[in-house]
Each structure stands twice: as structure tokens, then as C-alpha cells.
Design an enzyme around this catalytic site. Structure first.
Site, mmCIF file in Angstrom:
data_model
loop_
_atom_site.group_PDB
_atom_site.id
_atom_site.type_symbol
_atom_site.label_atom_id
_atom_site.label_comp_id
_atom_site.label_asym_id
_atom_site.label_seq_id
_atom_site.Cartn_x
_atom_site.Cartn_y
_atom_site.Cartn_z
ATOM 1 N N CYS A 109 0.881 -1.172 0.000
ATOM 2 C CA CYS A 109 0.000 0.000 0.000
ATOM 3 C C CYS A 109 0.912 1.213 0.000
ATOM 4 O O CYS A 109 1.549 1.514 1.011
ATOM 5 C CB CYS A 109 -0.924 0.008 1.215
ATOM 6 S SG CYS A 109 -1.958 1.504 1.277
ATOM 7 N N CYS A 114 -3.039 0.247 3.961
ATOM 8 C CA CYS A 114 -4.285 -0.506 3.807
ATOM 9 C C CYS A 114 -3.969 -1.998 3.766
ATOM 10 O O CYS A 114 -3.072 -2.434 3.052
ATOM 11 C CB CYS A 114 -5.006 -0.079 2.532
ATOM 12 S SG CYS A 114 -5.579 1.636 2.587
#
Length: 208
Positions: A109, A114
Site C-alpha cells: 500500500c 491498507c
């Protein structure tokens, strides 16, 4: 309490600097009454024993033994995972990408960190670190080598960038010599790093 900390320092702490910071923050929040220790323990227990990489490992093992499930998983991962009661907040929209002898997948990410918590559990510290988030895209082969994963030069490396809306998981290749294992035994071979792409499943002979 202070005496206890002195003893820790005298004998040397095995906790990392990040762990020490988390412990200190936890103590402050509990002392000020912002956090209920029992609720905090329950939350940690949930992620360690009920929500963790073993959920993703069950998905991988099923895909290894069930070609129809594998097809559904790669076509539309979210509903396929729900068949095994895997998913939830933070893992609502999943995409699973399969490793092959010709192509290896790596998940990162680049914007923040994330990560599909309900599928893979608590994220490793290095996943959230800026060096990994930047270098995984620029020099993925070198990053993998630092994890101890050296791929043949002819193997393509594809990097997938997770977002808040869409999160990725790698379906690693099934290790050789596992033909006689059932799903539970296969799931025990699947590591968190293999589902991120920074590692491979364990071989049966070296399973922990």
C-alpha cells in the site's frame, strides 16, 4: 511499577522499540480511564486467535484442493471468501491474485498501510514502513531478496497497490510433496508473508 521497569532494564528487554512504545501508550490510556483493560485484551485476543492469517490460510488451502472454488476466488474473491465465513470490515472488497511459475505477485500500500485485517490479521510493522511502501514498487526484486526470497530472473514480478476500497491477497503456489495432505494440514503451511508475496509457503518437511 517503577521497580518492575528497572528490573526489565537490568535483565534486558526482548521487546522491540515499537512494542515498548505501544506498551507505554497502553499504560497511559488505561491509567487515565480511556481504555478498559478487559476490552483491550478481548480485542487483542480476537485478532490473535479468531481473526488472523489463519483465515487467509484456510482460503488458500481450499483453493489448492478445490478447482471450482479457486476459479470463483480468482474471479470474484469477496463472495468466494464469504463461503468460508472470511471477510468483514477491512476486507469487504478483496482481489486474489495467483502466483504461477512465470509470475510472482507482491502486495503493498503505497499511500498508507491498507491491509485486509479480517483475512491476514494484524499487519507486520514492515508493511507500514515507508521504505517497504516505496521500494516495493521501484525495486521489488531487491526487496524480495532482502526477505530471503530470490526468484529466477525470468520470473516476472507484479506489484499490486492496495487501497481503502480494494485490498489484495496473493494465492501462492502449492508446495510440492503435499499431495496427501488434507486442508487443515495444507493451511498450516500457508504463511502471512506468502499471502502478501514476500515469502513462500512452508515445505512439509520444515513445517513448524
Amino acid at each position: 511499577m517503577a521497580h518492575h521497569h528497572e528490573q526489565d532494564h537490568e535483565h534486558g528487554s526482548t521487546l522491540s522499540p515499537m512494542d515498548l512504545r505501544v506498551r507505554a501508550l497502553e499504560s497511559i490510556l488505561v491509567e487515565k480511564g480511556y481504555v478498559d483493560p478487559a476490552a483491550l485484551d478481548a480485542l487483542i485476543e480476537t485478532y490473535e486467535t479468531r481473526v488472523g492469517p489463519h483465515n487467509g490460510a484456510r482460503v488458500v488451502a481450499r483453493a489448492w484442493v478445490d478447482p471450482d472454488f479457486r476459479e470463483r476466488l480468482l474471479a470474484d474473491a469477496t463472495p468466494a471468501m464469504r463461503e468460508l465465513d472470511v471477510g468483514g470490515r477491512g476486507g469487504e472488497h478483496m482481489v486474489v491474485v495467483a502466483n504461477t511459475p512465470e509470475e510472482h505477485n507482491l502486495v503493498v500500500c503505497t499511500l498508507c498501510s491498507c491491509y485486509p485485517w479480517p483475512v491476514l490479521g494484524l499487519p507486520p510493522v514492515w508493511y507500514k514502513a515507508p521504505p517497504y511502501r516505496s521500494r516495493a514498487v521501484i525495486e521489488p526484486r531487491a526487496v524480495l531478496a532482502e526477505f530471503g526470497l530470490s526468484l529466477p530472473p525470468e520470473t516476472r514480478i507484479r506489484v499490486w497497490d492496495s487501497t481503502a476500497e480494494l485490498r489484495y491477497m496473493v494465492l501462492p503456489m502449492r508446495p510440492p510433496g503435499t499431495e496427501g495432505l488434507d486442508e487443515a494440514a495444507l493451511a498450516a503451511l500457508v504463511t502471512r508473508d506468502a499471502m502478501i508475496g514476500t515469502g513462500l509457503p512452508r515445505r512439509p518437511e520444515i513445517r513448524a
